[in-house]
Design a protein around this motif. Structure first.
Motif, PDB file in Angstrom:
ATOM      1  N   TYR A 107       0.849  -1.186   0.000  1.00 38.62           N
ATOM      2  CA  TYR A 107       0.000   0.000   0.000  1.00 38.62           C
ATOM      3  C   TYR A 107       0.885   1.238   0.000  1.00 38.62           C
ATOM      4  N   LEU A 108       0.529   2.213  -0.818  1.00 39.66           N
ATOM      5  CA  LEU A 108       1.236   3.486  -0.831  1.00 39.66           C
ATOM      6  C   LEU A 108       0.203   4.582  -0.662  1.00 39.66           C
ATOM      7  N   ASN A 109       0.385   5.373   0.386  1.00 38.94           N
ATOM      8  CA  ASN A 109      -0.524   6.479   0.701  1.00 38.94           C
ATOM      9  C   ASN A 109      -1.980   6.001   0.771  1.00 38.94           C
ATOM     10  N   GLY A 110      -2.178   4.829   1.383  1.00 38.79           N
ATOM     11  CA  GLY A 110      -3.514   4.287   1.598  1.00 38.79           C
ATOM     12  C   GLY A 110      -4.107   3.526   0.431  1.00 38.79           C
ATOM     13  N   LYS A 111      -3.438   3.506  -0.705  1.00 39.54           N
ATOM     14  CA  LYS A 111      -3.952   2.829  -1.902  1.00 39.54           C
ATOM     15  C   LYS A 111      -3.166   1.540  -2.139  1.00 39.54           C
ATOM     16  N   ARG A 112      -3.899   0.436  -2.296  1.00 41.79           N
ATOM     17  CA  ARG A 112      -3.225  -0.831  -2.560  1.00 41.79           C
ATOM     18  C   ARG A 112      -2.669  -0.821  -3.976  1.00 41.79           C
ATOM     19  N   LEU A 113      -1.358  -1.076  -4.068  1.00 41.09           N
ATOM     20  CA  LEU A 113      -0.696  -1.054  -5.370  1.00 41.09           C
ATOM     21  C   LEU A 113      -0.649  -2.420  -6.016  1.00 41.09           C
ATOM     22  N   ASP A 114      -0.083  -3.369  -5.287  1.00 39.46           N
ATOM     23  CA  ASP A 114       0.231  -4.627  -5.931  1.00 39.46           C
ATOM     24  C   ASP A 114       0.568  -5.676  -4.890  1.00 39.46           C
ATOM     25  N   HIS A 115       1.133  -6.767  -5.379  1.00 42.19           N
ATOM     26  CA  HIS A 115       1.622  -7.842  -4.529  1.00 42.19           C
ATOM     27  C   HIS A 115       3.146  -7.897  -4.636  1.00 42.19           C
ATOM     28  N   ALA A 116       3.758  -8.417  -3.600  1.00 40.85           N
ATOM     29  CA  ALA A 116       5.187  -8.682  -3.637  1.00 40.85           C
ATOM     30  C   ALA A 116       5.387 -10.102  -3.128  1.00 40.85           C
ATOM     31  N   SER A 117       6.427 -10.727  -3.564  1.00 43.88           N
ATOM     32  CA  SER A 117       6.728 -12.086  -3.139  1.00 43.88           C
ATOM     33  C   SER A 117       7.324 -12.077  -1.737  1.00 43.88           C
ATOM     34  N   ILE A 118       6.964 -13.061  -0.920  1.00 43.71           N
ATOM     35  CA  ILE A 118       7.572 -13.166   0.408  1.00 43.71           C
ATOM     36  C   ILE A 118       8.982 -13.735   0.312  1.00 43.71           C
ATOM     37  N   LYS A 119       9.370 -14.179  -0.855  1.00 39.99           N
ATOM     38  CA  LYS A 119      10.709 -14.747  -1.035  1.00 39.99           C
ATOM     39  C   LYS A 119      11.742 -13.688  -1.436  1.00 39.99           C
ATOM     40  N   GLU A 120      11.289 -12.504  -1.801  1.00 39.41           N
ATOM     41  CA  GLU A 120      12.181 -11.426  -2.229  1.00 39.41           C
ATOM     42  C   GLU A 120      12.526 -10.525  -1.048  1.00 39.41           C
ATOM     43  N   ASP A 121      13.594  -9.758  -1.202  1.00 36.21           N
ATOM     44  CA  ASP A 121      13.959  -8.818  -0.148  1.00 36.21           C
ATOM     45  C   ASP A 121      13.926  -7.372  -0.632  1.00 36.21           C
ATOM     46  N   ALA A 122      13.271  -7.146  -1.765  1.00 36.63           N
ATOM     47  CA  ALA A 122      13.151  -5.791  -2.292  1.00 36.63           C
ATOM     48  C   ALA A 122      11.873  -5.672  -3.116  1.00 36.63           C
ATOM     49  N   LEU A 123      11.372  -4.449  -3.210  1.00 42.22           N
ATOM     50  CA  LEU A 123      10.257  -4.178  -4.107  1.00 42.22           C
ATOM     51  C   LEU A 123      10.463  -2.788  -4.679  1.00 42.22           C
ATOM     52  N   LEU A 124       9.958  -2.576  -5.875  1.00 40.77           N
ATOM     53  CA  LEU A 124      10.150  -1.329  -6.584  1.00 40.77           C
ATOM     54  C   LEU A 124       8.907  -0.468  -6.453  1.00 40.77           C
ATOM     55  N   LEU A 125       9.107   0.797  -6.081  1.00 44.11           N
ATOM     56  CA  LEU A 125       8.024   1.783  -6.049  1.00 44.11           C
ATOM     57  C   LEU A 125       8.357   2.856  -7.074  1.00 44.11           C
TER      58      LEU A 125
END
Length: 142
Positions: free
Chosen positions: A84-102
């Motif tokens: 979630y960014l600023n209250g809005k759900r953006l996407d999913h991320a894998s629990i196996k990763e250690d990074a996500l792109l915004l």
């Protein structure tokens, strides 16, 4: 209209996965135009944790690679992370990763929240408890 929205969301998810994997493969000298966290491995304080950016930190790009920590015992389960960014759900991320792109961050204060979704469903609480973390940071590119 809903089909178009779903297609856009799925496309953005796959692009995010590809970009994150590419940025990791080129080992931080990638020059892809986004800010990458420089953080070393540390003991997690929580089962799910945002390691970078830190609370109140000022970042100088509208596209950043967020560092997250997921407890080892969670990495083997079926599930994913809701972003979630600023209250809005953006996407999913894998629990196996250690990074996500915004990307397309707004100037000024931004609030990022990540919530564990266990199983294949999109429920966010296990036994009435949410596993989550959040951070508020500032974007200043000017």
């Amino acid at each position: 209209m809903r089909k178009v929205f779903k297609l856009v969301m799925l496309t953005s998810f796959f692009i995010t996965v590809i970009l994150v994997n590419q940025s990791r493969a080129v080992s931080h000298g990638h020059g892809m135009g986004h800010v990458v966290a420089q953080s070393d491995k540390k003991e997690l304080k929580k089962a799910l944790e945002i390691l970078w950016p830190k609370k109140g930190e000022v970042v100088t790009a509208k596209e950043i690679e967020v560092k997250i920590g997921v407890a080892e015992e969670l990495k083997d389960m079926v599930g994913h992370i809701h972003v979630y960014l600023n209250g809005k759900r953006l996407d999913h991320a894998s629990i196996k990763e250690d990074a996500l792109l915004l990307w397309d961050l707004k100037e000024g204060e931004n609030k990022l929240e990540i919530v564990l979704s266990k199983g294949e469903a999109h429920g966010e609480d296990a036994a009435g408890k949410k596993i989550k973390d959040s951070v508020t940071f500032v974007v200043k590119t000017k």
